[in-house]
Structure formats: structure tokens, C-alpha cells
Design a protein around this motif. Structure first.
Motif, short mmCIF file in Angstrom:
data_model
loop_
_atom_site.label_atom_id
_atom_site.label_comp_id
_atom_site.label_asym_id
_atom_site.label_seq_id
_atom_site.Cartn_x
_atom_site.Cartn_y
_atom_site.Cartn_z
N ASN A 50 71.04 -25.67 -65.61
CA ASN A 50 70.52 -26.49 -66.71
C ASN A 50 69.12 -26.07 -67.14
OD1 ASN A 50 72.85 -28.13 -66.73
ND2 ASN A 50 72.07 -29.20 -64.93
N SER A 51 68.57 -25.06 -66.53
CA SER A 51 67.23 -24.60 -66.85
C SER A 51 67.25 -23.69 -68.07
CB SER A 51 66.65 -23.84 -65.65
OG SER A 51 65.49 -23.13 -66.01
N CYS A 52 66.18 -23.72 -68.85
CA CYS A 52 66.07 -22.80 -69.98
C CYS A 52 65.89 -21.36 -69.49
CB CYS A 52 64.93 -23.21 -70.90
SG CYS A 52 63.30 -23.14 -70.15
N ASN A 53 65.56 -21.20 -68.22
CA ASN A 53 65.39 -19.88 -67.62
C ASN A 53 66.55 -19.49 -66.71
OD1 ASN A 53 62.85 -19.31 -68.80
ND2 ASN A 53 61.87 -20.64 -67.30
N SER A 54 67.65 -20.17 -66.80
CA SER A 54 68.79 -19.90 -65.93
C SER A 54 69.18 -18.43 -66.00
CB SER A 54 69.98 -20.77 -66.33
OG SER A 54 71.07 -20.54 -65.46
N GLY A 55 69.25 -17.80 -64.82
CA GLY A 55 69.62 -16.39 -64.73
C GLY A 55 68.46 -15.43 -64.88
N LYS A 56 67.33 -15.92 -65.32
CA LYS A 56 66.14 -15.06 -65.46
C LYS A 56 65.45 -14.91 -64.11
CE LYS A 56 65.16 -16.00 -70.31
NZ LYS A 56 64.14 -16.41 -71.28
N LEU A 57 64.66 -13.85 -63.99
CA LEU A 57 63.85 -13.65 -62.80
C LEU A 57 62.43 -14.09 -63.11
CD1 LEU A 57 66.41 -12.03 -62.15
CD2 LEU A 57 64.96 -10.41 -60.95
N LEU A 58 61.85 -14.82 -62.16
CA LEU A 58 60.51 -15.35 -62.32
C LEU A 58 59.62 -14.82 -61.20
CD1 LEU A 58 62.71 -17.92 -62.92
CD2 LEU A 58 60.62 -18.70 -63.98
N LEU A 108 69.09 -10.49 -63.95
CA LEU A 108 69.17 -9.60 -62.79
C LEU A 108 69.60 -8.20 -63.24
CD1 LEU A 108 68.77 -9.43 -59.78
CD2 LEU A 108 71.08 -10.34 -59.46
N HIS A 109 70.49 -8.14 -64.22
CA HIS A 109 70.91 -6.83 -64.74
C HIS A 109 69.75 -6.12 -65.42
CE1 HIS A 109 73.99 -4.30 -67.19
NE2 HIS A 109 73.38 -3.59 -66.27
N SER A 110 68.94 -6.83 -66.19
CA SER A 110 67.80 -6.17 -66.84
C SER A 110 66.77 -5.73 -65.80
CB SER A 110 67.17 -7.06 -67.92
OG SER A 110 66.46 -8.13 -67.37
N PHE A 111 66.67 -6.45 -64.68
CA PHE A 111 65.81 -6.00 -63.58
C PHE A 111 66.30 -4.66 -63.05
CE2 PHE A 111 65.56 -5.78 -58.88
CZ PHE A 111 64.20 -5.59 -58.74
N VAL A 112 67.60 -4.56 -62.80
CA VAL A 112 68.18 -3.31 -62.29
C VAL A 112 67.95 -2.18 -63.30
CG1 VAL A 112 70.34 -2.15 -61.66
CG2 VAL A 112 69.88 -4.47 -60.81
N LYS A 113 68.20 -2.45 -64.58
CA LYS A 113 67.96 -1.44 -65.61
C LYS A 113 66.50 -1.02 -65.66
CE LYS A 113 71.57 -2.46 -68.97
NZ LYS A 113 71.85 -2.86 -70.35
N THR A 114 65.61 -1.98 -65.51
CA THR A 114 64.18 -1.69 -65.55
C THR A 114 63.78 -0.79 -64.38
OG1 THR A 114 63.74 -3.80 -66.64
CG2 THR A 114 61.87 -2.72 -65.58
N ILE A 115 64.23 -1.14 -63.18
CA ILE A 115 63.91 -0.33 -62.00
C ILE A 115 64.49 1.07 -62.16
CG2 ILE A 115 64.16 -0.15 -59.49
CD1 ILE A 115 62.36 -2.50 -60.66
N LEU A 116 65.73 1.15 -62.61
CA LEU A 116 66.39 2.42 -62.85
C LEU A 116 65.59 3.27 -63.83
CD1 LEU A 116 68.93 4.27 -62.72
CD2 LEU A 116 69.97 2.77 -64.42
N ASN A 117 65.18 2.69 -64.96
CA ASN A 117 64.40 3.41 -65.96
C ASN A 117 63.02 3.81 -65.45
OD1 ASN A 117 65.49 3.64 -68.99
ND2 ASN A 117 66.48 1.92 -67.95
#
Length: 191
Positions: free
Chosen positions: A118-126, A145-154
Motif C-alpha cells: 500500500n506504500s507509494c514506494n512499493s517495490g522501490k529500494l530506499l 530491484l530490477h533497476s538496481f540490478v541494471k544499474t549495478i550491471l551498467n
């Protein structure tokens, strides 16, 4: 996300990153579901996929300097350590409100995933990093979490992260540029 995790795995293998050999065996999907549900945390499919890839390093090893950072904010910790940190918070400060720490640094800073549906940040990393954010509030740092993986990869592909004699060397300017592009909704990277 699986394809990006496999690509990240190949990159880490090519540079012989200690995370691969120090990471615990992944828990089974059933065990991951059990531990999250028993802790009253929503078992997001991306979190299950992430922890099915690598088990993370034992959280205690972060504080004895027996690890090499995976990214500038530390290393992925095992699910049991993540849940232990969450339960400790729930018994004391109650600041996390269904944010499960998954990345830990030896300074005590961490990145957690918001599992509150129910959070506006649901699924986001903080991120919790008072010395950097100058706040005790959690701030969005990765859109998912997927954008975190993409970011680390890049960051590894574009040499923002370079492993040099067992030390992660970070080009913070390049990391911020990559992170801002891949995480446009996260407050941390906004100027």
C-alpha cells in the motif's frame, strides 16, 4: 530480470569478484516464501528471483571487513540477516515499516526494498545513510530491484565500478550519471 542477473554473474566471474565465492547458497523458493510470510512481509516475485540467484553474504561478515563491496553501498546480505535486521528494528525503533534491508555496508548504512503493497514506494529500494543524505529518513534510490540490478550491471560495464586488488574502486560521478538515467523516479539521484 533473470537475464540481467545472468549477465551480471558473467561480469563478476570475469573479474573474479569475491561476492560469487563468499555468497551463501540460495535458499529454495519455498524457504524464501516461508521466511517472508512468517515475518509478515509481502513475498514479491522480484525479491524471490533475486535471492534465488545468489544467497548473499552472511551479514556478520560485513562488520569484520571480510567482504568486498558489490556496489558503492555495500553488498547483498543473506535473507536470514536481512530478516534479523528487520525484526530488530521492529522490536526497537519501528522505522522500517515493511522495508527489508538487502544491501548492507560496514558503516551501518543500508538499502532496503519496500514490501508494503500500500506504500507509494512499493517495490522501490530506499537508502538509509544519514551521513550522506543528512536525514534519518529513508530516501528512494532505485526505482525497483530490477533497476538496481541494471544499474549495478551498467556500472561494471561502463567502468564506474572497477575491482582493483580486492578493492572496489568507484567513479562516483559516473555512478550517479548511470543511476540517475536508470532510476528517474528515485529522489536520491535528483539534483
Amino acid at each position: 530480470m533473470i537475464e540481467d542477473l545472468n549477465t551480471l554473474d558473467r561480469i563478476l566471474q570475469n573479474i573474479n569478484h569475491p561476492f560469487l565465492r563468499n555468497s551463501e547458497q540460495p535458499m529454495s523458493k519455498e524457504d524464501l516464501l516461508d521466511i517472508l510470510i512468517s515475518t509478515h512481509l509481502y513475498p514479491r516475485s522480484d525479491l524471490i528471483t533475486f535471492y534465488s540467484w545468489k544467497g548473499g553474504i552472511n551479514g556478520a561478515s560485513i562488520f569484520n571487513n571480510n567482504y568486498i563491496e558489490l556496489c558503492s553501498y555495500g553488498c547483498c546480505i543473506d535473507m536470514r540477516s536481512s530478516v534479523s535486521l528487520y525484526l530488530l528494528d521492529q522490536a526497537t525503533q519501528k522505522n522500517l515499516n515493511q522495508v527489508l534491508p538487502i544491501i548492507q555496508s560496514n558503516s551501518g548504512d543500508f538499502i532496503g526494498i519496500d514490501l508494503n503493497e500500500n506504500s507509494c514506494n512499493s517495490g522501490k529500494l530506499l537508502v538509509s545513510s544519514p551521513s550522506i543524505t543528512l536525514s534519518d529518513k529513508l530516501i528512494t534510490i532505485y526505482d525497483s530491484l530490477h533497476s538496481f540490478v541494471k544499474t549495478i550491471l551498467n556500472c561494471y560495464e561502463q567502468k564506474a565500478y572497477v575491482l582493483n586488488e580486492s578493492v572496489l574502486v568507484v567513479d562516483y560521478e559516473k555512478e550517479a550519471e548511470i543511476s540517475g538515467i536508470l532510476n528517474p523516479s528515485s529522489d536520491f539521484w535528483k539534483e
